[in-house]
Motif scaffolding. Structure first.
Motif, PDB file in Angstrom:
ATOM      1  N   MET A 118       8.456   3.786   8.869  1.00  0.00           N
ATOM      2  CA  MET A 118       7.313   2.993   8.441  1.00  0.00           C
ATOM      3  C   MET A 118       7.198   3.022   6.918  1.00  0.00           C
ATOM      4  SD  MET A 118       5.807   1.646  11.054  1.00  0.00           S
ATOM      5  CE  MET A 118       4.149   1.304  10.453  1.00  0.00           C
ATOM      6  N   GLY A 119       6.985   1.843   6.308  1.00  0.00           N
ATOM      7  CA  GLY A 119       6.812   1.779   4.873  1.00  0.00           C
ATOM      8  C   GLY A 119       5.349   1.957   4.501  1.00  0.00           C
ATOM      9  N   GLU A 120       5.061   1.784   3.219  1.00  0.00           N
ATOM     10  CA  GLU A 120       3.682   1.900   2.757  1.00  0.00           C
ATOM     11  C   GLU A 120       2.798   0.827   3.392  1.00  0.00           C
ATOM     12  OE1 GLU A 120       6.183   3.586  -0.635  1.00  0.00           O
ATOM     13  OE2 GLU A 120       6.337   2.020   0.880  1.00  0.00           O
ATOM     14  N   SER A 121       1.516   1.105   3.419  1.00  0.00           N
ATOM     15  CA  SER A 121       0.560   0.146   3.962  1.00  0.00           C
ATOM     16  C   SER A 121       0.351  -0.976   2.962  1.00  0.00           C
ATOM     17  CB  SER A 121      -0.778   0.837   4.241  1.00  0.00           C
ATOM     18  OG  SER A 121      -1.393   1.226   3.023  1.00  0.00           O
ATOM     19  N   ARG A 122      -0.312  -2.024   3.413  1.00  0.00           N
ATOM     20  CA  ARG A 122      -0.604  -3.153   2.522  1.00  0.00           C
ATOM     21  C   ARG A 122      -1.427  -2.706   1.320  1.00  0.00           C
ATOM     22  NH1 ARG A 122      -3.308  -7.333   6.548  1.00  0.00           N
ATOM     23  NH2 ARG A 122      -3.849  -5.403   7.610  1.00  0.00           N
ATOM     24  N   THR A 123      -2.428  -1.870   1.582  1.00  0.00           N
ATOM     25  CA  THR A 123      -3.294  -1.395   0.487  1.00  0.00           C
ATOM     26  C   THR A 123      -2.492  -0.606  -0.543  1.00  0.00           C
ATOM     27  OG1 THR A 123      -5.168  -1.272   2.013  1.00  0.00           O
ATOM     28  CG2 THR A 123      -5.359  -0.064  -0.061  1.00  0.00           C
ATOM     29  N   GLU A 124      -1.619   0.263  -0.070  1.00  0.00           N
ATOM     30  CA  GLU A 124      -0.796   1.071  -0.984  1.00  0.00           C
ATOM     31  C   GLU A 124       0.164   0.201  -1.787  1.00  0.00           C
ATOM     32  OE1 GLU A 124      -0.493   5.249   1.561  1.00  0.00           O
ATOM     33  OE2 GLU A 124       0.856   3.583   2.035  1.00  0.00           O
ATOM     34  N   LEU A 125       0.749  -0.797  -1.141  1.00  0.00           N
ATOM     35  CA  LEU A 125       1.709  -1.672  -1.826  1.00  0.00           C
ATOM     36  C   LEU A 125       1.026  -2.510  -2.901  1.00  0.00           C
ATOM     37  CD1 LEU A 125       3.839  -2.817   1.231  1.00  0.00           C
ATOM     38  CD2 LEU A 125       4.674  -1.497  -0.714  1.00  0.00           C
ATOM     39  N   ILE A 126      -0.138  -3.067  -2.583  1.00  0.00           N
ATOM     40  CA  ILE A 126      -0.856  -3.881  -3.566  1.00  0.00           C
ATOM     41  C   ILE A 126      -1.306  -3.026  -4.746  1.00  0.00           C
ATOM     42  CG2 ILE A 126      -3.019  -5.138  -3.949  1.00  0.00           C
ATOM     43  CD1 ILE A 126      -0.787  -6.821  -2.788  1.00  0.00           C
ATOM     44  N   ALA A 127      -1.752  -1.807  -4.461  1.00  0.00           N
ATOM     45  CA  ALA A 127      -2.151  -0.900  -5.540  1.00  0.00           C
ATOM     46  C   ALA A 127      -0.958  -0.595  -6.447  1.00  0.00           C
ATOM     47  CB  ALA A 127      -2.725   0.392  -4.960  1.00  0.00           C
ATOM     48  N   TRP A 128       0.208  -0.413  -5.850  1.00  0.00           N
ATOM     49  CA  TRP A 128       1.429  -0.149  -6.623  1.00  0.00           C
ATOM     50  C   TRP A 128       1.813  -1.351  -7.477  1.00  0.00           C
ATOM     51  CZ3 TRP A 128       6.307  -2.539  -5.365  1.00  0.00           C
ATOM     52  CH2 TRP A 128       7.363  -2.129  -6.205  1.00  0.00           C
ATOM     53  N   VAL A 129       1.783  -2.550  -6.890  1.00  0.00           N
ATOM     54  CA  VAL A 129       2.114  -3.772  -7.633  1.00  0.00           C
ATOM     55  C   VAL A 129       1.166  -3.951  -8.817  1.00  0.00           C
ATOM     56  CG1 VAL A 129       2.110  -6.301  -7.521  1.00  0.00           C
ATOM     57  CG2 VAL A 129       3.195  -4.988  -5.694  1.00  0.00           C
ATOM     58  N   ASN A 130      -0.125  -3.782  -8.577  1.00  0.00           N
ATOM     59  CA  ASN A 130      -1.117  -3.968  -9.637  1.00  0.00           C
ATOM     60  C   ASN A 130      -0.950  -2.944 -10.757  1.00  0.00           C
ATOM     61  OD1 ASN A 130      -2.333  -6.204  -8.468  1.00  0.00           O
ATOM     62  ND2 ASN A 130      -3.831  -4.995  -7.336  1.00  0.00           N
ATOM     63  N   GLU A 131      -0.647  -1.706 -10.387  1.00  0.00           N
ATOM     64  CA  GLU A 131      -0.472  -0.666 -11.399  1.00  0.00           C
ATOM     65  C   GLU A 131       0.803  -0.886 -12.206  1.00  0.00           C
ATOM     66  OE1 GLU A 131      -0.167   4.230 -11.792  1.00  0.00           O
ATOM     67  OE2 GLU A 131      -0.299   3.279  -9.826  1.00  0.00           O
ATOM     68  N   ASN A 155      -3.961  -8.222 -10.793  1.00  0.00           N
ATOM     69  CA  ASN A 155      -5.175  -7.976  -9.996  1.00  0.00           C
ATOM     70  C   ASN A 155      -5.074  -8.654  -8.641  1.00  0.00           C
ATOM     71  OD1 ASN A 155      -5.286 -10.559 -11.006  1.00  0.00           O
ATOM     72  ND2 ASN A 155      -7.458 -10.503 -11.538  1.00  0.00           N
ATOM     73  N   TYR A 156      -3.909  -8.505  -8.003  1.00  0.00           N
ATOM     74  CA  TYR A 156      -3.724  -9.052  -6.664  1.00  0.00           C
ATOM     75  C   TYR A 156      -4.649  -8.322  -5.691  1.00  0.00           C
ATOM     76  CZ  TYR A 156       0.549 -11.613  -7.968  1.00  0.00           C
ATOM     77  OH  TYR A 156       1.450 -12.479  -8.519  1.00  0.00           O
ATOM     78  N   THR A 157      -5.059  -9.045  -4.657  1.00  0.00           N
ATOM     79  CA  THR A 157      -5.940  -8.450  -3.653  1.00  0.00           C
ATOM     80  C   THR A 157      -5.305  -8.396  -2.269  1.00  0.00           C
ATOM     81  OG1 THR A 157      -6.969 -10.614  -3.226  1.00  0.00           O
ATOM     82  CG2 THR A 157      -8.023  -9.176  -4.873  1.00  0.00           C
ATOM     83  N   LYS A 158      -4.220  -9.137  -2.069  1.00  0.00           N
ATOM     84  CA  LYS A 158      -3.556  -9.114  -0.760  1.00  0.00           C
ATOM     85  C   LYS A 158      -2.076  -9.440  -0.899  1.00  0.00           C
ATOM     86  CE  LYS A 158      -5.702 -13.628   0.090  1.00  0.00           C
ATOM     87  NZ  LYS A 158      -6.543 -14.396   1.032  1.00  0.00           N
ATOM     88  N   TRP A 160      10.573  -3.718   1.454  1.00  0.00           N
ATOM     89  CA  TRP A 160      11.983  -3.536   1.085  1.00  0.00           C
ATOM     90  C   TRP A 160      12.121  -3.391  -0.428  1.00  0.00           C
ATOM     91  CZ3 TRP A 160      15.122  -6.046  -2.289  1.00  0.00           C
ATOM     92  CH2 TRP A 160      16.472  -5.645  -2.276  1.00  0.00           C
ATOM     93  N   ILE A 161      11.440  -4.245  -1.180  1.00  0.00           N
ATOM     94  CA  ILE A 161      11.607  -4.222  -2.631  1.00  0.00           C
ATOM     95  C   ILE A 161      11.024  -2.938  -3.222  1.00  0.00           C
ATOM     96  CG2 ILE A 161       9.508  -5.315  -3.603  1.00  0.00           C
ATOM     97  CD1 ILE A 161      11.423  -7.251  -5.072  1.00  0.00           C
ATOM     98  N   LYS A 162      10.004  -2.355  -2.571  1.00  0.00           N
ATOM     99  CA  LYS A 162       9.456  -1.072  -3.033  1.00  0.00           C
ATOM    100  C   LYS A 162      10.492   0.035  -2.823  1.00  0.00           C
ATOM    101  CE  LYS A 162       6.317   2.036  -4.260  1.00  0.00           C
ATOM    102  NZ  LYS A 162       6.900   3.320  -3.900  1.00  0.00           N
ATOM    103  N   LYS A 163      11.161   0.023  -1.678  1.00  0.00           N
ATOM    104  CA  LYS A 163      12.213   1.027  -1.432  1.00  0.00           C
ATOM    105  C   LYS A 163      13.353   0.860  -2.434  1.00  0.00           C
ATOM    106  CE  LYS A 163      11.322   1.555   3.530  1.00  0.00           C
ATOM    107  NZ  LYS A 163      11.835   1.328   4.901  1.00  0.00           N
TER     108      LYS A 163
END
Length: 250
Positions: free
Chosen positions: A1-14, A19-22, A97-100
């Protein structure tokens, strides 16, 4: 299992200072391009439209991403036709996938996302809603306004609820009209974008056919391409005896 949607969006924004929300908003392709830029530092960010709003702009972003994958010999398929629809599941899987890939290849070097995109505007993308959704909402409001009001009559001198409802409906209709106009403008630009590509193909094919004719060469592939280019849909045939306008090839 990869990161959750919330974790991925937080990573992208950081990582990218967005300021993506979804997850669906990644469907524009802009964030994917810049994530790859954070790894390699040589993605042509001047060609990435960070505030893309129309599908043809999304496709242009994915063209940049595909070129990066090709140059870096990354064999992961990019399902552009699905990602540009801004559906959650398709973009979630690709973002996981792109996070991995980023975890495995990012070297920890300093990265300034704002400087790399040269201050280009980064309006939070809006996922495209079906045309007509606003109309259903307004219709529902109208039914409510026209129905019986519990609680008796409005006191003399009190606010006119019907008038307030009418103003709300007018504003909603104006908003819907503006949205539809923007959507139509995007469709027209997308149409022109693809027509231009077809026209370029037609010119190249015609030039090669003429060259082959001079040399007495027959090329069945080019003939088939021309057949496709000049084919018509049922109901759009040119009437007998009426010549086709030379400037309207398709």
């Amino acid at each position: 299992m990869g990161e959750s949607r919330t974790e991925l969006i937080a990573w992208v924004n950081e990582l990218l200072q967005l300021n993506y929300t979804k997850v669906e908003q990644c469907g524009t392709g802009a964030a994917y391009c810049q994530i790859m830029d954070s790894i390699y530092g040589d993605v042509p960010m001047q060609r990435v439209k960070m505030n893309a709003k129309h599908e043809y702009e999304f496709i242009a972003n994915y063209k940049v991403l595909q070129n990066v994958f090709k140059a870096k010999k990354i064999e992961k398929p990019i399902l552009v036709d699905r990602l540009v629809k801004c559906k959650m599941q398709d973009n979630l899987e690709f973002l996981q996938w792109i996070k991995k890939f980023w975890d495995a290849n990012f070297g920890g070097q300093p990265y300034d996302p704002v400087a790399r995109r040269r201050g280009a505007p980064t309006d939070t993308p809006a996922t495209i809603a079906p045309i007509g959704g606003g109309a259903r909402h307004v219709s529902g409001a109208g039914l409510h306004a026209g129905g019986a009001r519990p609680g008796g009559r409005t006191p003399v001198g009190g606010p006119r609820a019907g008038s307030a409802q009418s103003n709300e409906q007018i504003q909603a209709l104006r908003s819907q009209l503006a949205e539809m106009s923007s959507h139509l403008e995007g469709l027209e630009k997308e149409r022109d974008f693809y027509f231009s590509k077809l026209r370029d193909i037609e010119i190249l094919v015609q030039a090669q056919v003429e060259e082959n004719e001079k040399k007495g060469i027959e090329d069945h592939t080019l003939a088939e391409i021309q057949k496709i280019l000049y084919s018509t849909e049922e109901g759009f045939e040119v009437p007998d005896g009426q010549p086709l306008d030379e400037e309207e090839t398709f």
